[in-house]
Design an enzyme around this catalytic site. Sequence first.
Site, PDB file in Angstrom:
ATOM      1  N   LEU A 135       0.856  -1.178   0.000  1.00 42.55           N
ATOM      2  CA  LEU A 135       0.000   0.000   0.000  1.00 42.55           C
ATOM      3  C   LEU A 135       0.895   1.232   0.000  1.00 42.55           C
ATOM      4  CD1 LEU A 135      -2.688  -0.917   2.725  1.00 42.55           C
ATOM      5  CD2 LEU A 135      -2.963  -1.031   0.245  1.00 42.55           C
ATOM      6  N   ASP A 136       0.440   2.300  -0.663  1.00 43.28           N
ATOM      7  CA  ASP A 136       1.176   3.554  -0.639  1.00 43.28           C
ATOM      8  C   ASP A 136       1.308   4.062   0.792  1.00 43.28           C
ATOM      9  OD1 ASP A 136       1.010   3.361  -3.378  1.00 43.28           O
ATOM     10  OD2 ASP A 136      -0.606   4.841  -3.567  1.00 43.28           O
ATOM     11  N   VAL A 137       2.309   4.895   1.017  1.00 42.79           N
ATOM     12  CA  VAL A 137       2.509   5.493   2.341  1.00 42.79           C
ATOM     13  C   VAL A 137       1.239   6.192   2.817  1.00 42.79           C
ATOM     14  CG1 VAL A 137       3.740   7.309   3.595  1.00 42.79           C
ATOM     15  CG2 VAL A 137       5.007   5.764   2.086  1.00 42.79           C
TER      16      VAL A 137
END
Length: 304
Positions: A135-137
């Site tokens: 998942l993206d930050v």
Amino acid sequence: MPIAIVPEGLAGTRADAGAARLFGIARSRIEEAAGRDGLLLDGVVVAKSERLRAGATLEVSIEEPRTVEFRPQVVEGLGIVYDDADLVVVDKPAGIASHPSLGWDGGSVLEHLVAAGFRIAASGPEERKGIVSRLDVGTSGLMVVAKSELAYTRLKQAFSERSVRKVYHALVQGYPAPDAGTIDAPIAHARSDEWKMAVDPGGRPSVTHYALIETVPGASLLEVHLETGRTHQIRVHMAAIRHPCVGDLLYGADPVLAADLGLTRQWLHAVELGFRHPRSGDQMVFASTYPADLENSLDQLRRS
């Protein structure tokens, strides 16, 4: 700088794919080189989608990879949803990465798990061992990490075969029409910014399905299903149809609206994750509720 003459067998092949085969270099590194004008055919800079010609001179300017520092550290707010001998499902808060990477100095899921004493599969690149999905930050929600080698192999295969159920909720600006649809548009690294992705005819196939859940003043809450799992896929696809995720300033969201709602990241949450257990074969489904920042901003719009 690797350099070679294009053989007949690679004539007509895309430059990035051909270079990867010819030089034995990962295609992602070839794409990175092309993004900074480091892919040349007969001395001329070409796009990664350029078709190769037999007898032409192919050159690639490859930068030496930098070392990623791995620093086990416990991070606050990360929830353990499920844990057994083969895998661990976590509820990732926004603000931490899935794994350490160049240019990121904050904590990560992987470093947290190691610091907390979890055994992680040894398979995968050094800084991404055990990671089968990311998942993206700035994206919160569910992700799974492999603890055993069997789990790593079978979960990677499941993601590759698109048999994993990945459901996200996204609050996007405006009102997409139609209310439900599919965005089928290839994605690649943006030439303008090394941290961005973009719809690109020469990119990797990317498919996103969305359906309207609710409308609020100025925005729409969508349920999103992914067929593929490209970097920033939902964010790029929603921006491509001119309905960026609320708060996603990197992809053109309204900064005034984001500030009014107190959002410091994109409104995007991985609400459901489903897959067959890699050892038992049992169907497993996990769900996650919205974190406070997303819930509060959505309620604020509902009240307005």
